[in-house]
Motif scaffolding. Structure first.
Motif, PDB file in Angstrom:
ATOM      1  N   GLN A 190      61.594  49.659  35.763  1.00  0.00           N
ATOM      2  CA  GLN A 190      61.079  50.601  34.533  1.00  0.00           C
ATOM      3  C   GLN A 190      61.522  51.901  34.679  1.00  0.00           C
ATOM      4  OE1 GLN A 190      56.899  50.082  35.225  1.00  0.00           O
ATOM      5  NE2 GLN A 190      56.715  48.423  33.320  1.00  0.00           N
ATOM      6  N   LEU A 191      61.820  52.519  35.852  1.00  0.00           N
ATOM      7  CA  LEU A 191      62.338  54.019  35.936  1.00  0.00           C
ATOM      8  C   LEU A 191      63.720  54.074  35.549  1.00  0.00           C
ATOM      9  CD1 LEU A 191      61.982  56.935  37.031  1.00  0.00           C
ATOM     10  CD2 LEU A 191      62.496  55.900  39.331  1.00  0.00           C
ATOM     11  N   GLU A 192      64.445  52.980  36.208  1.00  0.00           N
ATOM     12  CA  GLU A 192      65.779  52.905  35.636  1.00  0.00           C
ATOM     13  C   GLU A 192      66.096  52.822  34.265  1.00  0.00           C
ATOM     14  OE1 GLU A 192      67.555  50.211  38.293  1.00  0.00           O
ATOM     15  OE2 GLU A 192      67.227  51.239  39.887  1.00  0.00           O
ATOM     16  N   ALA A 193      65.069  51.994  33.718  1.00  0.00           N
ATOM     17  CA  ALA A 193      65.357  51.905  32.084  1.00  0.00           C
ATOM     18  C   ALA A 193      64.933  53.095  31.375  1.00  0.00           C
ATOM     19  CB  ALA A 193      64.758  50.459  31.823  1.00  0.00           C
ATOM     20  N   GLY A 194      64.351  54.087  32.154  1.00  0.00           N
ATOM     21  CA  GLY A 194      63.824  55.244  31.330  1.00  0.00           C
ATOM     22  C   GLY A 194      62.346  54.820  30.595  1.00  0.00           C
ATOM     23  N   GLU A 195      61.661  53.670  31.081  1.00  0.00           N
ATOM     24  CA  GLU A 195      60.348  53.369  30.392  1.00  0.00           C
ATOM     25  C   GLU A 195      59.358  53.973  30.989  1.00  0.00           C
ATOM     26  OE1 GLU A 195      59.961  49.285  31.023  1.00  0.00           O
ATOM     27  OE2 GLU A 195      61.795  48.819  30.007  1.00  0.00           O
ATOM     28  N   ILE A 196      59.650  54.841  32.353  1.00  0.00           N
ATOM     29  CA  ILE A 196      58.592  55.579  32.747  1.00  0.00           C
ATOM     30  C   ILE A 196      59.177  57.072  33.180  1.00  0.00           C
ATOM     31  CG2 ILE A 196      56.722  53.942  33.212  1.00  0.00           C
ATOM     32  CD1 ILE A 196      57.771  54.059  36.224  1.00  0.00           C
ATOM     33  N   THR A 197      58.360  58.082  33.767  1.00  0.00           N
ATOM     34  CA  THR A 197      58.879  59.190  34.047  1.00  0.00           C
ATOM     35  C   THR A 197      58.881  59.272  35.368  1.00  0.00           C
ATOM     36  OG1 THR A 197      56.837  60.430  34.262  1.00  0.00           O
ATOM     37  CG2 THR A 197      57.922  60.455  32.022  1.00  0.00           C
ATOM     38  N   GLU A 198      59.511  60.169  36.314  1.00  0.00           N
ATOM     39  CA  GLU A 198      59.578  60.046  37.611  1.00  0.00           C
ATOM     40  C   GLU A 198      58.432  60.498  38.411  1.00  0.00           C
ATOM     41  OE1 GLU A 198      61.654  59.843  41.232  1.00  0.00           O
ATOM     42  OE2 GLU A 198      62.632  59.760  39.274  1.00  0.00           O
ATOM     43  N   GLU A 199      57.357  61.181  37.684  1.00  0.00           N
ATOM     44  CA  GLU A 199      56.181  61.408  37.916  1.00  0.00           C
ATOM     45  C   GLU A 199      55.360  60.333  38.008  1.00  0.00           C
ATOM     46  OE1 GLU A 199      57.535  63.529  35.403  1.00  0.00           O
ATOM     47  OE2 GLU A 199      58.282  65.005  37.144  1.00  0.00           O
ATOM     48  N   GLU A 200      55.331  59.529  36.866  1.00  0.00           N
ATOM     49  CA  GLU A 200      54.787  58.328  36.846  1.00  0.00           C
ATOM     50  C   GLU A 200      55.037  57.117  37.861  1.00  0.00           C
ATOM     51  OE1 GLU A 200      53.628  57.175  32.279  1.00  0.00           O
ATOM     52  OE2 GLU A 200      55.591  57.527  32.694  1.00  0.00           O
ATOM     53  N   PHE A 201      56.459  57.368  38.170  1.00  0.00           N
ATOM     54  CA  PHE A 201      56.927  56.461  39.258  1.00  0.00           C
ATOM     55  C   PHE A 201      56.210  56.879  40.612  1.00  0.00           C
ATOM     56  CE2 PHE A 201      60.084  55.528  42.533  1.00  0.00           C
ATOM     57  CZ  PHE A 201      60.080  54.153  42.313  1.00  0.00           C
ATOM     58  N   ASP A 202      56.380  58.224  40.830  1.00  0.00           N
ATOM     59  CA  ASP A 202      55.872  58.549  42.124  1.00  0.00           C
ATOM     60  C   ASP A 202      54.607  57.977  42.271  1.00  0.00           C
ATOM     61  OD1 ASP A 202      58.180  59.631  42.987  1.00  0.00           O
ATOM     62  OD2 ASP A 202      57.934  61.593  42.176  1.00  0.00           O
ATOM     63  N   ARG A 203      53.587  58.336  41.187  1.00  0.00           N
ATOM     64  CA  ARG A 203      52.304  58.151  41.461  1.00  0.00           C
ATOM     65  C   ARG A 203      51.829  56.426  41.610  1.00  0.00           C
ATOM     66  NH1 ARG A 203      48.756  56.376  37.847  1.00  0.00           N
ATOM     67  NH2 ARG A 203      50.067  56.813  36.024  1.00  0.00           N
ATOM     68  N   LEU A 204      52.637  55.743  40.586  1.00  0.00           N
ATOM     69  CA  LEU A 204      52.342  54.400  40.881  1.00  0.00           C
ATOM     70  C   LEU A 204      52.954  53.685  42.142  1.00  0.00           C
ATOM     71  CD1 LEU A 204      53.129  53.515  37.080  1.00  0.00           C
ATOM     72  CD2 LEU A 204      50.735  53.546  38.281  1.00  0.00           C
ATOM     73  N   GLU A 205      54.136  54.329  42.486  1.00  0.00           N
ATOM     74  CA  GLU A 205      54.625  54.064  43.762  1.00  0.00           C
ATOM     75  C   GLU A 205      53.845  54.095  45.019  1.00  0.00           C
ATOM     76  OE1 GLU A 205      58.762  54.261  46.265  1.00  0.00           O
ATOM     77  OE2 GLU A 205      58.116  56.203  45.412  1.00  0.00           O
ATOM     78  N   ASP A 206      53.036  55.211  45.020  1.00  0.00           N
ATOM     79  CA  ASP A 206      52.230  55.667  46.015  1.00  0.00           C
ATOM     80  C   ASP A 206      50.963  54.693  45.890  1.00  0.00           C
ATOM     81  OD1 ASP A 206      53.845  57.648  46.781  1.00  0.00           O
ATOM     82  OD2 ASP A 206      52.458  59.311  45.700  1.00  0.00           O
ATOM     83  N   GLU A 207      50.390  54.266  44.849  1.00  0.00           N
ATOM     84  CA  GLU A 207      49.267  53.442  44.794  1.00  0.00           C
ATOM     85  C   GLU A 207      49.689  52.254  45.302  1.00  0.00           C
ATOM     86  OE1 GLU A 207      47.861  53.275  40.774  1.00  0.00           O
ATOM     87  OE2 GLU A 207      47.675  55.420  40.783  1.00  0.00           O
ATOM     88  N   LEU A 208      51.046  51.567  44.944  1.00  0.00           N
ATOM     89  CA  LEU A 208      51.441  50.346  45.501  1.00  0.00           C
ATOM     90  C   LEU A 208      51.647  50.259  47.047  1.00  0.00           C
ATOM     91  CD1 LEU A 208      53.833  49.339  42.561  1.00  0.00           C
ATOM     92  CD2 LEU A 208      51.836  48.149  43.310  1.00  0.00           C
ATOM     93  N   LEU A 209      51.995  51.432  47.549  1.00  0.00           N
ATOM     94  CA  LEU A 209      52.416  51.399  49.038  1.00  0.00           C
ATOM     95  C   LEU A 209      50.944  51.702  49.743  1.00  0.00           C
ATOM     96  CD1 LEU A 209      55.596  53.858  49.174  1.00  0.00           C
ATOM     97  CD2 LEU A 209      55.315  51.565  49.396  1.00  0.00           C
ATOM     98  N   ASP A 210      50.141  52.154  49.240  1.00  0.00           N
ATOM     99  CA  ASP A 210      48.805  52.392  49.833  1.00  0.00           C
ATOM    100  C   ASP A 210      48.167  51.030  49.833  1.00  0.00           C
ATOM    101  OD1 ASP A 210      48.596  55.081  50.065  1.00  0.00           O
ATOM    102  OD2 ASP A 210      47.279  55.298  48.426  1.00  0.00           O
TER     103      ASP A 210
END
Length: 88
Positions: A49-69
């Motif tokens: 989604q990040l690479e396709a431009g569907e989400i911003t870098e900030e959204e990616f970072d937030r969601l990635e942190d949640e998934l890593l948790d």
């Protein structure tokens, strides 16, 4: 006492059965939610989604942190129960 208590509690059997079924569904949902393979697949979709431009870098970072948790919790939980998590 066992027979008497069963007879007295018989009207509550549907409630006990429903509680058991709800508990089973909850356990399965948690197993899927914390499954390392599921979390890794969601991380992969998130990156797409990040690479396709569907989400911003900030959204990616937030969601990635949640998934890593979630992944960390799954690893910690499986280590505590003696189960081995899958590694890739």
């Amino acid at each position: 006492m066992g027979l008497i208590s069963e007879v007295l509690l018989l009207p509550f059997a549907p409630v006990r059965g429903s509680a058991w079924a709800i508990n089973q569904v909850l356990q399965e949902a948690e197993r899927i939610y914390y499954d390392p393979a599921t979390v890794r697949a969601e991380l992969s979709r998130l990156e797409e989604q990040l690479e396709a431009g569907e989400i911003t870098e900030e959204e990616f970072d937030r969601l990635e942190d949640e998934l890593l948790d979630r992944l960390e919790t799954a690893t910690r939980t499986s280590a505590g129960t003696g189960q081995q998590g899958t590694t890739q």
